[in-house]
Structure formats: C-alpha cells, structure tokens
Scaffold this motif. Structure first.
Motif, PDB file in Angstrom:
ATOM      1  N   ASN A  49       0.724  -1.715  -0.098  1.00  0.00           N
ATOM      2  CA  ASN A  49       0.099  -0.024  -0.273  1.00  0.00           C
ATOM      3  C   ASN A  49       0.824   1.578   0.096  1.00  0.00           C
ATOM      4  O   ASN A  49       0.237   2.089   0.579  1.00  0.00           O
ATOM      5  CB  ASN A  49      -0.725  -0.183   0.963  1.00  0.00           C
ATOM      6  CG  ASN A  49      -0.334   0.131   2.452  1.00  0.00           C
ATOM      7  OD1 ASN A  49       0.769  -0.167   2.791  1.00  0.00           O
ATOM      8  ND2 ASN A  49      -1.290  -0.635   3.533  1.00  0.00           N
ATOM      9  N   GLU A  50       1.682   1.050  -0.225  1.00  0.00           N
ATOM     10  CA  GLU A  50       3.451   2.633  -0.135  1.00  0.00           C
ATOM     11  C   GLU A  50       2.249   3.347  -1.052  1.00  0.00           C
ATOM     12  O   GLU A  50       2.298   4.751  -1.047  1.00  0.00           O
ATOM     13  CB  GLU A  50       4.800   1.825  -0.636  1.00  0.00           C
ATOM     14  CG  GLU A  50       5.046   1.678   0.369  1.00  0.00           C
ATOM     15  CD  GLU A  50       6.595   0.800   0.144  1.00  0.00           C
ATOM     16  OE1 GLU A  50       7.010   1.046   1.236  1.00  0.00           O
ATOM     17  OE2 GLU A  50       6.752  -0.052  -0.714  1.00  0.00           O
ATOM     18  N   ALA A  51       1.848   2.879  -2.224  1.00  0.00           N
ATOM     19  CA  ALA A  51       1.065   3.838  -3.465  1.00  0.00           C
ATOM     20  C   ALA A  51       0.391   5.060  -2.730  1.00  0.00           C
ATOM     21  O   ALA A  51       0.251   5.796  -3.074  1.00  0.00           O
ATOM     22  CB  ALA A  51       0.919   3.718  -4.664  1.00  0.00           C
ATOM     23  N   ALA A  52      -1.022   3.886  -1.885  1.00  0.00           N
ATOM     24  CA  ALA A  52      -1.453   4.811  -1.442  1.00  0.00           C
ATOM     25  C   ALA A  52      -1.547   5.311  -0.405  1.00  0.00           C
ATOM     26  O   ALA A  52      -2.059   6.895  -0.128  1.00  0.00           O
ATOM     27  CB  ALA A  52      -2.556   3.435  -1.059  1.00  0.00           C
ATOM     28  N   SER A  90      10.052   1.051  -2.765  1.00  0.00           N
ATOM     29  CA  SER A  90       9.690   1.542  -1.895  1.00  0.00           C
ATOM     30  C   SER A  90       8.933   3.045  -2.018  1.00  0.00           C
ATOM     31  O   SER A  90       8.354   4.015  -1.436  1.00  0.00           O
ATOM     32  CB  SER A  90      10.257   1.281  -0.410  1.00  0.00           C
ATOM     33  OG  SER A  90       9.946   0.287  -0.298  1.00  0.00           O
ATOM     34  N   LEU A  91      10.457   3.885  -2.476  1.00  0.00           N
ATOM     35  CA  LEU A  91      10.905   5.515  -1.921  1.00  0.00           C
ATOM     36  C   LEU A  91       9.527   6.024  -3.179  1.00  0.00           C
ATOM     37  O   LEU A  91       9.133   6.996  -3.467  1.00  0.00           O
ATOM     38  CB  LEU A  91      12.397   5.876  -2.373  1.00  0.00           C
ATOM     39  CG  LEU A  91      12.083   7.381  -1.415  1.00  0.00           C
ATOM     40  CD1 LEU A  91      12.251   7.292   0.114  1.00  0.00           C
ATOM     41  CD2 LEU A  91      14.315   7.714  -1.783  1.00  0.00           C
ATOM     42  N   ARG A  92      10.225   5.624  -4.119  1.00  0.00           N
ATOM     43  CA  ARG A  92       9.308   5.517  -5.546  1.00  0.00           C
ATOM     44  C   ARG A  92       7.980   4.808  -5.420  1.00  0.00           C
ATOM     45  O   ARG A  92       7.426   6.434  -6.013  1.00  0.00           O
ATOM     46  CB  ARG A  92      10.077   4.647  -6.817  1.00  0.00           C
ATOM     47  CG  ARG A  92       9.266   4.968  -8.203  1.00  0.00           C
ATOM     48  CD  ARG A  92       9.990   4.629  -9.265  1.00  0.00           C
ATOM     49  NE  ARG A  92       9.491   3.050  -9.249  1.00  0.00           N
ATOM     50  CZ  ARG A  92      10.197   2.119  -8.919  1.00  0.00           C
ATOM     51  NH1 ARG A  92      11.618   2.300  -8.767  1.00  0.00           N
ATOM     52  NH2 ARG A  92      10.394   1.012  -8.968  1.00  0.00           N
ATOM     53  N   LYS A  93       7.566   4.791  -5.141  1.00  0.00           N
ATOM     54  CA  LYS A  93       5.753   4.381  -4.515  1.00  0.00           C
ATOM     55  C   LYS A  93       5.324   5.429  -4.064  1.00  0.00           C
ATOM     56  O   LYS A  93       3.951   6.088  -3.929  1.00  0.00           O
ATOM     57  CB  LYS A  93       5.917   3.187  -4.427  1.00  0.00           C
ATOM     58  CG  LYS A  93       5.877   1.886  -5.215  1.00  0.00           C
ATOM     59  CD  LYS A  93       5.693   0.302  -4.406  1.00  0.00           C
ATOM     60  CE  LYS A  93       6.220  -0.541  -5.587  1.00  0.00           C
ATOM     61  NZ  LYS A  93       5.830  -1.982  -4.611  1.00  0.00           N
ATOM     62  N   LEU A  94       6.631   5.633  -2.354  1.00  0.00           N
ATOM     63  CA  LEU A  94       5.456   6.439  -1.800  1.00  0.00           C
ATOM     64  C   LEU A  94       5.522   7.957  -2.408  1.00  0.00           C
ATOM     65  O   LEU A  94       5.365   8.857  -1.720  1.00  0.00           O
ATOM     66  CB  LEU A  94       6.794   6.454  -0.307  1.00  0.00           C
ATOM     67  CG  LEU A  94       5.874   5.070   0.076  1.00  0.00           C
ATOM     68  CD1 LEU A  94       7.115   5.310   1.430  1.00  0.00           C
ATOM     69  CD2 LEU A  94       5.007   5.468   1.533  1.00  0.00           C
ATOM     70  N   GLY A  95       6.615   8.278  -2.959  1.00  0.00           N
ATOM     71  CA  GLY A  95       6.284  10.201  -4.208  1.00  0.00           C
ATOM     72  C   GLY A  95       7.312  10.953  -3.176  1.00  0.00           C
ATOM     73  O   GLY A  95       7.616  12.205  -3.197  1.00  0.00           O
TER      74      GLY A  95
END
Length: 275
Positions: A49-52, A90-95
């Motif tokens: 759910n990192e992107a969310a 993870s960093l990319r998904k979290l933005g």
C-alpha cells in the motif's frame, strides 16, 4: 503530540499503522488520519500500500518536515543489493525523496546481520532515510546488532500489548536509549473485548481499546502504532492520549496473562532464545 527523540529524529509517540490495508484501501484511511492530526505513518513493502500511502501524503497538504514516515524491507530482500533495490522501489511508490525510518521487517533465517545493517547505515549516510531500525528481532539478535555491530538503531518494532510481556527486551532497550514501537497494540482486536480493560475503561470514561493504548503510552520509551480504518476509531485512538492511569490500573493490567503472542509466522525467530 509528544515525541521520543532518538538518533537525531523525533518519533511521534502515537502513530498510524496501515497493516492489512492493501492497495487503494489505505489512501482514504491515511488521509483521514492526517486530517485528524496523526503525523507518524507506518507502512511496509509487504503491505502493498506504499503507493496509496504516498498519494494520501501528497493530498494531505501537510508539510514534509511535519511528517514521520516509516517503511520496511521484507525478509527475502535483505542481501545488500536487493535491499537497495527494495528501498528504491519503496521510495518511488511513496513519492518521497527520503523516509524518516527504514526498518528490517523480519530477520531472515540466513541473515548476514552485519552486511544488512551496513546497507541500512549506508542509506542513512546518504540522507535517503533519516534513521534505521529493526522489527521482530529477539533479544540475542538485538544485543548483537547494538553491541557488536554498533548499528545506530532509532527504534525496535515488536508485538506489544496488555497480554504479552516485553519486560526483558524493554529493559534492555531503555538501557541503550532505544525506543520500542508497539505493533498490534490491541492484540488484533482482542483488547477491545477484554473484561478487565472494559472495567478500567468505564472508570476512566473510555473504551477497553483506549485503555490498552493508554497503558502502552504510559510507559517510558514506548511508541504505539494502532491501525484504524474508520475515522471514529482513529479519533478514539487519539483520545487515548488524554487517559491517565493510576497504580491500581497498572496492577490490574499487570495481572492479565502476559504470554499471548498472536503474530507467529513460520519464519519468526526463536522468541525464547536465551539472551
């Protein structure tokens, strides 16, 4: 929000957990939590759910320097090259351009602890994470990480609730100035229906679940990350900050069974290993 200062970072003592909020389900929950005042958000690659979570952080309008964001690397990605790739994903998904705390989620059976912790330290030295930590290490593992490898751990995340003692580990961590972050603080919902906690809660005009959170928050060096999807539950958890326990409350909770561990995946370490 009271915070625990450790290794140059301030961890808000009451955070927001996102386990079992897969995919887009996490975004509205995290947006609601941020709107209510949570600033410590806990996620992990395994939660998917990192992107969310990242979308919720971006939509919140809360300044980045007011947020404390934790994510974690799964136990099959602990070889340094794989760890760095997992971190980048993870960093990319979290933005985000950095996280505040990056943690080993579970130790692997074949863990090269020194190499893995050195990979985490390298991320910290590059400014990609402000701090590093570990989850689900038993006491012998913690002793090795802290005393032999000298890893600058900012937090250790463990299952901790009124039905599970972490006394020996907590004593060790306090002696080293390392906070314990309690996950599953409501014992996966069991605290909410516990008769003892309910009786104590009625005395304090709060719920059994709020008593469990307040008990954890009343302990020095402990942060708490309950999960709550509904805004009313998120607010109730925040309201637990105002509950004040007395000696009688602590005695009653101390009398509850303290050997109930509910998170027992097959790859967990030996919790009974001698320190």
């Amino acid at each position: 929000m009271e915070a625990i200062t450790t290794q140059g970072v301030a961890i808000p003592r009451l955070g927001f957990g996102t386990f079992r909020m897969p995919g887009a389900d996490a975004q509205p929950a995290v947006e609601s939590a941020l709107a209510l005042g949570y600033r410590h958000i806990d996620t992990a690659a395994m939660y998917e759910n990192e992107a969310a979570v990242g979308a919720a952080l971006a939509a919140s309008g809360v300044a980045r320097d007011k947020l404390f964001v934790t994510t974690k690397v799964w136990h099959d990605q602990l070889v340094p090259d794989a760890l760095h790739r997992a971190f980048d994903a993870s960093l990319r998904k979290l933005g985000l351009d950095h996280v505040d705390l990056y943690m080993i989620h579970w130790p692997a059976r074949d863990l090269d602890m020194a190499a893995t912790l050195e990979a985490l330290i390298a991320l910290r030295e590059r400014g990609l994470t402000r701090a590093i930590g570990v989850c689900n290490f038993n006491l012998p593992m913690l002793r090795r990480a802290v005393e032999e490898i000298r890893a600058p751990l900012a937090s250790v995340q463990l299952e901790y609730h009124p039905f599970l003692s972490q006394a020996s580990t907590l004593a060790y961590l306090r002696g080293k100035g390392i906070p314990l972050t309690a996950y599953a603080p409501l014992a996966q919902g069991r605290a909410a229906s516990d008769p003892t906690l309910a009786v104590l809660g009625r005395k304090h005009s709060c719920s059994a679940a709020q008593m469990a959170i307040a008990w954890l928050l009343d302990q020095p060096g402990v942060a708490v990350i309950p999960k709550a999807a509904r805004p009313e539950s998120q607010r109730a958890n925040l309201d637990a900050l105002a509950v004040r326990l007395n000696h009688q409350d602590h005695a009653a909770i101390a009398a509850l069974p303290k050997d109930q561990r509910f998170v027992r995946p097959p790859f967990a370490p030996d919790w009974d290993a001698a320190a």
